[in-house]
Motif scaffolding. Structure first.
Motif, mmCIF file in Angstrom:
data_model
loop_
_atom_site.group_PDB
_atom_site.id
_atom_site.type_symbol
_atom_site.label_atom_id
_atom_site.label_comp_id
_atom_site.label_asym_id
_atom_site.label_seq_id
_atom_site.Cartn_x
_atom_site.Cartn_y
_atom_site.Cartn_z
ATOM 1 N N GLU A 192 63.851 64.835 -27.614
ATOM 2 C CA GLU A 192 64.102 63.697 -26.723
ATOM 3 C C GLU A 192 63.422 63.896 -25.377
ATOM 4 O O GLU A 192 62.838 62.967 -24.814
ATOM 5 C CB GLU A 192 65.613 63.519 -26.525
ATOM 6 C CG GLU A 192 65.972 62.319 -25.667
ATOM 7 C CD GLU A 192 67.478 62.196 -25.422
ATOM 8 O OE1 GLU A 192 67.858 61.453 -24.506
ATOM 9 O OE2 GLU A 192 68.253 62.848 -26.153
ATOM 10 N N GLN A 193 63.453 65.133 -24.867
ATOM 11 C CA GLN A 193 62.801 65.419 -23.590
ATOM 12 C C GLN A 193 61.277 65.352 -23.718
ATOM 13 O O GLN A 193 60.602 64.843 -22.821
ATOM 14 C CB GLN A 193 63.220 66.800 -23.084
ATOM 15 C CG GLN A 193 64.636 66.859 -22.526
ATOM 16 C CD GLN A 193 64.918 68.203 -21.877
ATOM 17 O OE1 GLN A 193 64.593 69.257 -22.420
ATOM 18 N NE2 GLN A 193 65.531 68.176 -20.699
ATOM 19 N N VAL A 194 60.756 65.852 -24.824
ATOM 20 C CA VAL A 194 59.312 65.774 -25.063
ATOM 21 C C VAL A 194 58.864 64.312 -25.084
ATOM 22 O O VAL A 194 57.863 63.942 -24.461
ATOM 23 C CB VAL A 194 58.923 66.468 -26.387
ATOM 24 C CG1 VAL A 194 57.436 66.276 -26.683
ATOM 25 C CG2 VAL A 194 59.254 67.963 -26.337
ATOM 26 N N ALA A 195 59.627 63.474 -25.773
ATOM 27 C CA ALA A 195 59.296 62.043 -25.866
ATOM 28 C C ALA A 195 59.382 61.371 -24.499
ATOM 29 O O ALA A 195 58.538 60.533 -24.154
ATOM 30 C CB ALA A 195 60.232 61.356 -26.858
ATOM 31 N N LEU A 196 60.395 61.747 -23.722
ATOM 32 C CA LEU A 196 60.560 61.164 -22.383
ATOM 33 C C LEU A 196 59.387 61.520 -21.478
ATOM 34 O O LEU A 196 58.859 60.666 -20.760
ATOM 35 C CB LEU A 196 61.860 61.653 -21.750
ATOM 36 C CG LEU A 196 63.117 60.804 -21.946
ATOM 37 C CD1 LEU A 196 64.320 61.482 -21.306
ATOM 38 C CD2 LEU A 196 62.937 59.394 -21.374
ATOM 39 N N LEU A 197 58.993 62.785 -21.513
ATOM 40 C CA LEU A 197 57.884 63.197 -20.655
ATOM 41 C C LEU A 197 56.552 62.627 -21.139
ATOM 42 O O LEU A 197 55.663 62.355 -20.332
ATOM 43 C CB LEU A 197 57.823 64.717 -20.556
ATOM 44 C CG LEU A 197 58.792 65.275 -19.493
ATOM 45 C CD1 LEU A 197 58.905 66.777 -19.575
ATOM 46 C CD2 LEU A 197 58.359 64.853 -18.096
ATOM 47 N N LYS A 198 56.434 62.419 -22.426
ATOM 48 C CA LYS A 198 55.233 61.742 -22.933
ATOM 49 C C LYS A 198 55.174 60.311 -22.396
ATOM 50 O O LYS A 198 54.115 59.840 -21.956
ATOM 51 C CB LYS A 198 55.246 61.727 -24.466
ATOM 52 C CG LYS A 198 53.997 61.115 -25.081
ATOM 53 C CD LYS A 198 54.033 61.194 -26.598
ATOM 54 C CE LYS A 198 52.757 60.603 -27.199
ATOM 55 N NZ LYS A 198 52.775 60.648 -28.676
#
Length: 323
Positions: A192-198
């Motif tokens: 979820e954090q990876v997707a948010l930062l993307k």
């Protein structure tokens, strides 16, 4: 005005170490390759992409060896794409230096680009960084699609705003998005954090490109209109908005100037005046600040620390920079 050097404080040591590791990642046993890669290293830009990788990693956990590999991977594939772009565009300069194709001709430039791509792939595979490779490979795919979409649509010089945003999302924003996703992934962040930062990187990338579009309607060092995008027949947001909000005869006249008189300085200045008087610059600025705010809103979902603060400053830099 915010300067890029003011943002580097929390990762100054990491960026220095990255430079050495990046040089090592380009090394070859072929003297010609080493001469050319050393020449490429002299053209070092602002290091924005590695900064996004390291700051995103710090935001999500800790900077580690995987973070350095992610930053090197992004830079290798990005540098390869720039070398190939110069061949495609028949460009003789890059950041004030002669391009690789100008000095060593197209054949060598294409092979250098291929070599850098292979180095990036090997760096990922040898260290089992498959998630980083997937993230960056998707960005390269999107960058290629964006370029081809722009070429396809530019023939008619009638790009709508939604197509424009699709082009810059793929061409420019996808790479910055991959930097932020790589940083988060290297720090073992949750999906979820990876997707948010993307998504954060994508917003920043779009704002960054709109800022570039706005530069084209400014003045050069001797007070003359820049208009490089117009000379290259590129439809950017200020021009798209101005054409959408004028009558059909004026629209035809301006498109004719761009299509058939883009080498004429007076005609280019005429197009720039039309865009300015039609509110195109104000509209594009408003859109740029909207994407900037959306990027800020995403960062608010992360804990407040020095890395988040630095990312916020980096976002401000993308819209406040002078070039």
């Amino acid at each position: 005005m915010l300067k890029l050097k003011d943002i580097q404080t929390p990762i100054a040591t990491e960026l220095k170490q990255f430079e050495e590791r990046f040089k090592e990642s380009m090394r070859s046993s072929v003297p010609l390759l080493n001469r050319i890669t050393q020449y490429i290293l002299k053209q070092k830009g602002k290091q924005m992409r590695p900064m996004f990788v390291f700051l995103s990693a710090g935001l999500c956990g800790n900077i580690n060896d995987s973070t350095y590999r992610g930053a090197s991977l992004v830079e290798l594939l990005h540098t390869a794409s720039l070398v190939h772009d110069d061949v495609v565009d028949n460009a003789n300069e890059r950041r004030g230096f002669f391009s690789i194709n100008a000095l060593w001709k197209n054949k060598v430039a294409v092979l250098i680009g291929d070599f850098l791509l292979a180095k990036g792939l090997l760096l990922s595979v040898r260290d089992k960084e498959l998630q980083l490779l997937e993230i960056v490979s998707e960005a390269v795919e999107q960058m290629s699609e964006g370029e081809l979409l722009q070429i396809e649509k530019a023939r008619k010089l009638d790009i709508k705003e939604d197509i424009y945003f699709e082009i810059i999302r793929k061409k420019t924003a996808s790479l910055i998005a991959s930097c932020c996703a790589c940083g988060a992934s290297s720090a073992d962040a949750e999906n979820e954090q990876v997707a948010l930062l993307k998504e954060f990187g994508e917003k920043v990338g779009i704002a960054f490109q709109i800022k570039d579009d706005l530069f084209d309607f400014g003045m050069d060092d001797v007070g003359k209109p820049v208009g490089n995008d117009i000379k290259e027949k590129k439809m950017t947001l200020p021009l798209i908005y101005a054409l959408r909000n004028t009558n059909s005869s004026e629209k035809r006249r301006i498109i004719n100037l761009v299509k058939n008189h883009s080498e004429n300085k007076e005609k280019v200045a005429e197009v720039i005046d039309f865009v300015r008087s039609s509110g195109g610059l104000d509209y594009a600025t408003e859109k740029m600040l909207q994407y900037q705010q959306e990027a800020f809103d995403i960062l608010k979902s992360f804990p407040e620390n020095i890395y988040r603060e630095s990312l916020e400053q980096l976002v401000r830099f993308t819209t406040e920079r002078k070039k």
